[in-house]
Motif scaffolding. Structure first.
Motif, PDB file in Angstrom:
ATOM      1  N   ALA A  15       0.809  -1.227   0.000  1.00 38.47           N
ATOM      2  CA  ALA A  15       0.000   0.000   0.000  1.00 38.47           C
ATOM      3  C   ALA A  15       0.840   1.274   0.000  1.00 38.47           C
ATOM      4  N   SER A  16       2.098   1.167  -0.417  1.00 39.02           N
ATOM      5  CA  SER A  16       2.953   2.354  -0.435  1.00 39.02           C
ATOM      6  C   SER A  16       2.738   3.208  -1.674  1.00 39.02           C
ATOM      7  N   GLY A  17       2.028   2.679  -2.658  1.00 43.99           N
ATOM      8  CA  GLY A  17       1.769   3.429  -3.884  1.00 43.99           C
ATOM      9  C   GLY A  17       0.822   2.665  -4.778  1.00 43.99           C
ATOM     10  N   GLY A  18       0.496   3.242  -5.927  1.00 45.83           N
ATOM     11  CA  GLY A  18      -0.310   2.563  -6.918  1.00 45.83           C
ATOM     12  C   GLY A  18      -1.659   2.103  -6.419  1.00 45.83           C
ATOM     13  N   ILE A  19      -2.055   0.904  -6.828  1.00 53.44           N
ATOM     14  CA  ILE A  19      -3.372   0.372  -6.492  1.00 53.44           C
ATOM     15  C   ILE A  19      -3.515   0.164  -4.992  1.00 53.44           C
ATOM     16  N   GLY A  20      -2.456  -0.311  -4.320  1.00 50.46           N
ATOM     17  CA  GLY A  20      -2.544  -0.561  -2.888  1.00 50.46           C
ATOM     18  C   GLY A  20      -2.817   0.699  -2.100  1.00 50.46           C
ATOM     19  N   GLN A 216      -6.755   3.572 -14.016  1.00 48.56           N
ATOM     20  CA  GLN A 216      -6.226   4.389 -12.934  1.00 48.56           C
ATOM     21  C   GLN A 216      -6.378   3.621 -11.616  1.00 48.56           C
ATOM     22  N   PRO A 217      -5.484   3.833 -10.660  1.00 45.22           N
ATOM     23  CA  PRO A 217      -5.600   3.109  -9.387  1.00 45.22           C
ATOM     24  C   PRO A 217      -6.986   3.200  -8.760  1.00 45.22           C
ATOM     25  N   ALA A 218      -7.631   4.355  -8.876  1.00 39.90           N
ATOM     26  CA  ALA A 218      -8.963   4.514  -8.286  1.00 39.90           C
ATOM     27  C   ALA A 218      -9.987   3.591  -8.941  1.00 39.90           C
ATOM     28  N   ASP A 219      -9.803   3.280 -10.228  1.00 43.71           N
ATOM     29  CA  ASP A 219     -10.722   2.359 -10.905  1.00 43.71           C
ATOM     30  C   ASP A 219     -10.740   1.009 -10.201  1.00 43.71           C
ATOM     31  N   ILE A 220      -9.564   0.554  -9.798  1.00 45.94           N
ATOM     32  CA  ILE A 220      -9.442  -0.755  -9.159  1.00 45.94           C
ATOM     33  C   ILE A 220      -9.815  -0.662  -7.678  1.00 45.94           C
ATOM     34  N   ALA A 221      -9.447   0.438  -7.045  1.00 41.63           N
ATOM     35  CA  ALA A 221      -9.749   0.614  -5.620  1.00 41.63           C
ATOM     36  C   ALA A 221     -11.243   0.554  -5.359  1.00 41.63           C
TER      37      ALA A 221
END
Length: 247
Positions: A15-20, A216-221
């Motif tokens: 969770a330090s970056g990207g999707i996490g 985008q990461p938010a799409d997956i989050a």
């Protein structure tokens, strides 16, 4: 903070970056108390924790190698000590270095499986041990490459295919304990892990994607939040492909 996950405690690996990081922040927006894990990028984890707390949420940083059982157990214990329980696990930690066929070594292949598959298994075991009768939810982050392997990173694709299979199998095995296990399989997403993709290949992927862009990461989050929420109460053992229709 109030939301559909108010009072729940979530642990997000990688969770330090990207999707996490996006998943940790999205879970916190819905009221979850979040454990933010990083193995090497501790500054990134601290930034994610800061973003959550600045928005009014609660989060703690966790550090360790998810592919080492003692580390996995210690991180879960630290989160329980901080917030009293764990209800949700999101396995986002992983790595995708290039490994062309002629350059794959036993050591490199083992490391790939440890980073992307064994880590998820050990984290699931550590978290499930704390669930008790109330059960819980697990979301694994797979990849659409599990269904359409890309030359040059086939061991990574194989690890993600195995993760989707493990998701389905353990979902069936643990369903009687009120534990739901699902996965999301992103396509190419704008994260540090995909920075190596050349611009021409990036443009080609976007052009081939029916929705016309990279993820985008938010799409997956947002999908992770859904799978962790009561709205997904009748979803179990499934891998949701989220790649804009590419696969």
């Amino acid at each position: 903070m109030s939301g559909v996950l108010s009072g729940q405690v979530a642990l997000v690996t990688g969770a330090s970056g990207g999707i996490g990081s996006a998943a940790a922040r999205a879970l916190a927006r819905e009221g979850a108390l979040v454990g933010v894990h990083a193995f090497r990028n501790h500054a990134g984890a601290a930034a994610t924790v800061a973003a959550i707390t600045e928005a009014g949420g609660q989060a703690v940083a966790l550090s360790g190698d998810c592919a080492v059982a003692a580390d996995a157990e210690a991180m879960v214990a630290a989160l329980v000590a901080a917030f009293g329980r764990v209800d949700i696990l999101v396995n986002c930690a992983g790595a995708a270095p290039k490994q062309p066929f002629g350059e794959v070594t036993a050591e490199g292949f083992t490391a790939m499986m440890n980073d992307n598959l064994l880590s998820a298994l050990l984290m699931m075991q550590a978290v499930v041990a704390t669930f008790g009768e109330r059960g819980g939810r697990i979301v694994n982050v797979s990849s659409n490459l599990a269904y359409g392997p890309m030359p040059g990173i086939v061991p990574y694709c194989a690890a993600k295919a195995a993760l989707s299979t493990m998701t389905q199998g353990f979902a069936r095995e643990l369903a009687g304990r009120n534990i739901a296990i699902n996965a999301v399989a992103p396509g190419a997403t704008e994260t540090p892990m995909t920075e190596w993709i050349p611009d021409d290949m990036r443009a080609g992927i976007a052009a081939a994607t029916p929705l016309g862009r990279l993820g985008q990461p938010a799409d997956i989050a947002d999908i992770i939040v859904f799978l962790a929420s009561p709205a997904a109460r009748w979803v179990n053992g499934r891998t949701i492909i989220a790649d804009g229709g590419l696969v």
